[in-house]
Every structure is written in C-alpha cells, then in structure tokens.
Design a protein around this motif. Structure first.
Motif, PDB file in Angstrom:
ATOM      1  N   VAL A 102       0.834  -1.197   0.000  1.00  0.00           N
ATOM      2  CA  VAL A 102       0.000   0.000   0.000  1.00  0.00           C
ATOM      3  C   VAL A 102       0.873   1.254   0.000  1.00  0.00           C
ATOM      4  O   VAL A 102       0.628   2.192  -0.765  1.00  0.00           O
ATOM      5  CB  VAL A 102      -0.972   0.000   1.204  1.00  0.00           C
ATOM      6  CG1 VAL A 102      -1.657   1.347   1.365  1.00  0.00           C
ATOM      7  CG2 VAL A 102      -2.001  -1.110   1.055  1.00  0.00           C
ATOM      8  N   VAL A 103       1.901   1.271   0.823  1.00  0.00           N
ATOM      9  CA  VAL A 103       2.809   2.414   0.866  1.00  0.00           C
ATOM     10  C   VAL A 103       3.502   2.592  -0.484  1.00  0.00           C
ATOM     11  O   VAL A 103       3.618   3.717  -0.997  1.00  0.00           O
ATOM     12  CB  VAL A 103       3.852   2.243   1.999  1.00  0.00           C
ATOM     13  CG1 VAL A 103       4.956   3.279   1.901  1.00  0.00           C
ATOM     14  CG2 VAL A 103       3.172   2.323   3.353  1.00  0.00           C
ATOM     15  N   PHE A 104       3.932   1.507  -1.088  1.00  0.00           N
ATOM     16  CA  PHE A 104       4.577   1.570  -2.391  1.00  0.00           C
ATOM     17  C   PHE A 104       3.617   2.113  -3.449  1.00  0.00           C
ATOM     18  O   PHE A 104       3.989   2.942  -4.279  1.00  0.00           O
ATOM     19  CB  PHE A 104       5.087   0.182  -2.802  1.00  0.00           C
ATOM     20  CG  PHE A 104       5.739   0.153  -4.144  1.00  0.00           C
ATOM     21  CD1 PHE A 104       6.999   0.695  -4.329  1.00  0.00           C
ATOM     22  CD2 PHE A 104       5.086  -0.391  -5.234  1.00  0.00           C
ATOM     23  CE1 PHE A 104       7.607   0.687  -5.581  1.00  0.00           C
ATOM     24  CE2 PHE A 104       5.670  -0.410  -6.484  1.00  0.00           C
ATOM     25  CZ  PHE A 104       6.942   0.135  -6.663  1.00  0.00           C
ATOM     26  N   ALA A 105       2.374   1.661  -3.424  1.00  0.00           N
ATOM     27  CA  ALA A 105       1.379   2.132  -4.397  1.00  0.00           C
ATOM     28  C   ALA A 105       1.119   3.624  -4.230  1.00  0.00           C
ATOM     29  O   ALA A 105       1.023   4.359  -5.219  1.00  0.00           O
ATOM     30  CB  ALA A 105       0.091   1.336  -4.251  1.00  0.00           C
ATOM     31  N   VAL A 106       1.009   4.084  -3.001  1.00  0.00           N
ATOM     32  CA  VAL A 106       0.798   5.515  -2.750  1.00  0.00           C
ATOM     33  C   VAL A 106       1.992   6.317  -3.248  1.00  0.00           C
ATOM     34  O   VAL A 106       1.827   7.369  -3.881  1.00  0.00           O
ATOM     35  CB  VAL A 106       0.530   5.774  -1.249  1.00  0.00           C
ATOM     36  CG1 VAL A 106       0.573   7.261  -0.925  1.00  0.00           C
ATOM     37  CG2 VAL A 106      -0.819   5.184  -0.851  1.00  0.00           C
ATOM     38  N   ALA A 107       3.199   5.840  -2.999  1.00  0.00           N
ATOM     39  CA  ALA A 107       4.396   6.539  -3.471  1.00  0.00           C
ATOM     40  C   ALA A 107       4.429   6.585  -4.996  1.00  0.00           C
ATOM     41  O   ALA A 107       4.776   7.619  -5.585  1.00  0.00           O
ATOM     42  CB  ALA A 107       5.650   5.853  -2.923  1.00  0.00           C
ATOM     43  N   LEU A 108       4.060   5.500  -5.645  1.00  0.00           N
ATOM     44  CA  LEU A 108       4.051   5.448  -7.099  1.00  0.00           C
ATOM     45  C   LEU A 108       3.035   6.439  -7.681  1.00  0.00           C
ATOM     46  O   LEU A 108       3.343   7.176  -8.617  1.00  0.00           O
ATOM     47  CB  LEU A 108       3.749   4.030  -7.576  1.00  0.00           C
ATOM     48  CG  LEU A 108       3.776   3.798  -9.079  1.00  0.00           C
ATOM     49  CD1 LEU A 108       5.161   4.100  -9.636  1.00  0.00           C
ATOM     50  CD2 LEU A 108       3.378   2.370  -9.394  1.00  0.00           C
ATOM     51  N   VAL A 109       1.847   6.467  -7.108  1.00  0.00           N
ATOM     52  CA  VAL A 109       0.821   7.416  -7.573  1.00  0.00           C
ATOM     53  C   VAL A 109       1.294   8.850  -7.363  1.00  0.00           C
ATOM     54  O   VAL A 109       1.101   9.711  -8.230  1.00  0.00           O
ATOM     55  CB  VAL A 109      -0.526   7.148  -6.850  1.00  0.00           C
ATOM     56  CG1 VAL A 109      -1.513   8.283  -7.086  1.00  0.00           C
ATOM     57  CG2 VAL A 109      -1.109   5.824  -7.301  1.00  0.00           C
ATOM     58  N   THR A 110       1.936   9.121  -6.246  1.00  0.00           N
ATOM     59  CA  THR A 110       2.458  10.456  -5.976  1.00  0.00           C
ATOM     60  C   THR A 110       3.496  10.858  -7.016  1.00  0.00           C
ATOM     61  O   THR A 110       3.476  11.989  -7.522  1.00  0.00           O
ATOM     62  CB  THR A 110       3.073  10.521  -4.558  1.00  0.00           C
ATOM     63  OG1 THR A 110       2.059  10.158  -3.613  1.00  0.00           O
ATOM     64  CG2 THR A 110       3.595  11.907  -4.244  1.00  0.00           C
ATOM     65  N   LEU A 111       4.385   9.948  -7.353  1.00  0.00           N
ATOM     66  CA  LEU A 111       5.406  10.245  -8.361  1.00  0.00           C
ATOM     67  C   LEU A 111       4.791  10.498  -9.733  1.00  0.00           C
ATOM     68  O   LEU A 111       5.214  11.406 -10.459  1.00  0.00           O
ATOM     69  CB  LEU A 111       6.421   9.099  -8.442  1.00  0.00           C
ATOM     70  CG  LEU A 111       7.408   9.010  -7.281  1.00  0.00           C
ATOM     71  CD1 LEU A 111       8.252   7.752  -7.410  1.00  0.00           C
ATOM     72  CD2 LEU A 111       8.298  10.236  -7.231  1.00  0.00           C
ATOM     73  N   VAL A 112       3.788   9.717 -10.088  1.00  0.00           N
ATOM     74  CA  VAL A 112       3.122   9.912 -11.379  1.00  0.00           C
ATOM     75  C   VAL A 112       2.433  11.272 -11.416  1.00  0.00           C
ATOM     76  O   VAL A 112       2.553  12.020 -12.397  1.00  0.00           O
ATOM     77  CB  VAL A 112       2.113   8.766 -11.650  1.00  0.00           C
ATOM     78  CG1 VAL A 112       1.214   9.110 -12.820  1.00  0.00           C
ATOM     79  CG2 VAL A 112       2.857   7.460 -11.896  1.00  0.00           C
ATOM     80  N   LEU A 113       1.722  11.624 -10.351  1.00  0.00           N
ATOM     81  CA  LEU A 113       1.049  12.930 -10.305  1.00  0.00           C
ATOM     82  C   LEU A 113       2.051  14.064 -10.325  1.00  0.00           C
ATOM     83  O   LEU A 113       1.814  15.102 -10.988  1.00  0.00           O
ATOM     84  CB  LEU A 113       0.165  13.013  -9.064  1.00  0.00           C
ATOM     85  CG  LEU A 113      -1.065  12.126  -9.061  1.00  0.00           C
ATOM     86  CD1 LEU A 113      -1.791  12.217  -7.740  1.00  0.00           C
ATOM     87  CD2 LEU A 113      -2.000  12.477 -10.209  1.00  0.00           C
ATOM     88  N   LEU A 114       3.165  13.917  -9.656  1.00  0.00           N
ATOM     89  CA  LEU A 114       4.211  14.933  -9.668  1.00  0.00           C
ATOM     90  C   LEU A 114       4.786  15.070 -11.077  1.00  0.00           C
ATOM     91  O   LEU A 114       5.014  16.191 -11.568  1.00  0.00           O
ATOM     92  CB  LEU A 114       5.325  14.577  -8.684  1.00  0.00           C
ATOM     93  CG  LEU A 114       6.471  15.563  -8.544  1.00  0.00           C
ATOM     94  CD1 LEU A 114       5.961  16.923  -8.104  1.00  0.00           C
ATOM     95  CD2 LEU A 114       7.486  15.039  -7.559  1.00  0.00           C
ATOM     96  N   GLY A 115       4.999  13.953 -11.763  1.00  0.00           N
ATOM     97  CA  GLY A 115       5.487  13.992 -13.143  1.00  0.00           C
ATOM     98  C   GLY A 115       4.518  14.692 -14.068  1.00  0.00           C
ATOM     99  O   GLY A 115       4.916  15.486 -14.928  1.00  0.00           O
ATOM    100  N   VAL A 116       3.241  14.430 -13.914  1.00  0.00           N
ATOM    101  CA  VAL A 116       2.222  15.082 -14.729  1.00  0.00           C
ATOM    102  C   VAL A 116       2.211  16.585 -14.447  1.00  0.00           C
ATOM    103  O   VAL A 116       2.146  17.393 -15.366  1.00  0.00           O
ATOM    104  CB  VAL A 116       0.837  14.443 -14.483  1.00  0.00           C
ATOM    105  CG1 VAL A 116      -0.268  15.282 -15.106  1.00  0.00           C
ATOM    106  CG2 VAL A 116       0.806  13.025 -15.011  1.00  0.00           C
ATOM    107  N   ALA A 117       2.284  16.954 -13.180  1.00  0.00           N
ATOM    108  CA  ALA A 117       2.281  18.381 -12.815  1.00  0.00           C
ATOM    109  C   ALA A 117       3.489  19.087 -13.403  1.00  0.00           C
ATOM    110  O   ALA A 117       3.369  20.214 -13.910  1.00  0.00           O
ATOM    111  CB  ALA A 117       2.258  18.527 -11.290  1.00  0.00           C
ATOM    112  N   LEU A 118       4.642  18.456 -13.353  1.00  0.00           N
ATOM    113  CA  LEU A 118       5.852  19.074 -13.930  1.00  0.00           C
ATOM    114  C   LEU A 118       5.761  19.153 -15.453  1.00  0.00           C
ATOM    115  O   LEU A 118       6.246  20.124 -16.046  1.00  0.00           O
ATOM    116  CB  LEU A 118       7.083  18.292 -13.508  1.00  0.00           C
ATOM    117  CG  LEU A 118       7.488  18.422 -12.026  1.00  0.00           C
ATOM    118  CD1 LEU A 118       8.638  17.492 -11.708  1.00  0.00           C
ATOM    119  CD2 LEU A 118       7.848  19.860 -11.698  1.00  0.00           C
TER     120      LEU A 118
END
Length: 88
Positions: A69-85
């Motif tokens: 679960v922690v890994f999935a949350v981190a992955l989603v956060t990274l994807v959203l950060l990439g999209v925002a950038l």
C-alpha cells in the motif's frame, strides 16, 4: 445475544476471502459461495463462521500488504508529480 455486523465488517471479511482465494486456499466457486453468505450475515458470529477454517493473517503477511500500500501511494504520488511538472 449476538453482536450485529456492520457493512465495514462484511467488507473486511470479503477482503480476507479475496486474499485467501489469491493464495489458492479457496476456489472461485467457494469464494462466490462464501461472499453470498457474508452478504446475508447479520451477526459477527455468522461472519466469523465464514472464515473459521482459514488461517489468520500472519504478521509477515500484514506487513507485506501494508508495504504494498505504501509503495502504491508513493508510485501514484510520483506519477502525479510527473504530470504536474510536464504541464508547467
């Protein structure tokens, strides 16, 4: 006097049945039959009977699930950060 089961209690039992089916302890037919019993259950005793023949989750399994679960949350956060950038 039996304690009434809540929808959250039923969801917790269904999640346990999903884990046991994924581990090969239940067939899909057994899973479907037990989910039907869970949806009709009114008390905690009825819910407990559905999983009484299955092993309890070990601390290692619980830790592994929490880590996923922690890994999935981190992955989603990274994807959203990439999209925002990328949108900047």
């Amino acid at each position: 006097m039996s304690i009434r089961a809540s929808d959250e209690d039923r969801q917790r039992i269904v999640a346990a049945l999903e884990r046991h089916t994924g581990a090969g302890r239940l067939t899909l037919d057994e899973f479907a039959q037990r989910v039907g019993v869970v949806s009709d259950a009114r008390t905690m005793d009825e819910l407990a009977a559905v999983v009484s023949d299955l092993p309890a989750e070990t601390p290692e399994e619980k830790q592994r699930r929490e880590l996923l679960v922690v890994f999935a949350v981190a992955l989603v956060t990274l994807v959203l950060l990439g999209v925002a950038l990328a949108l900047r």
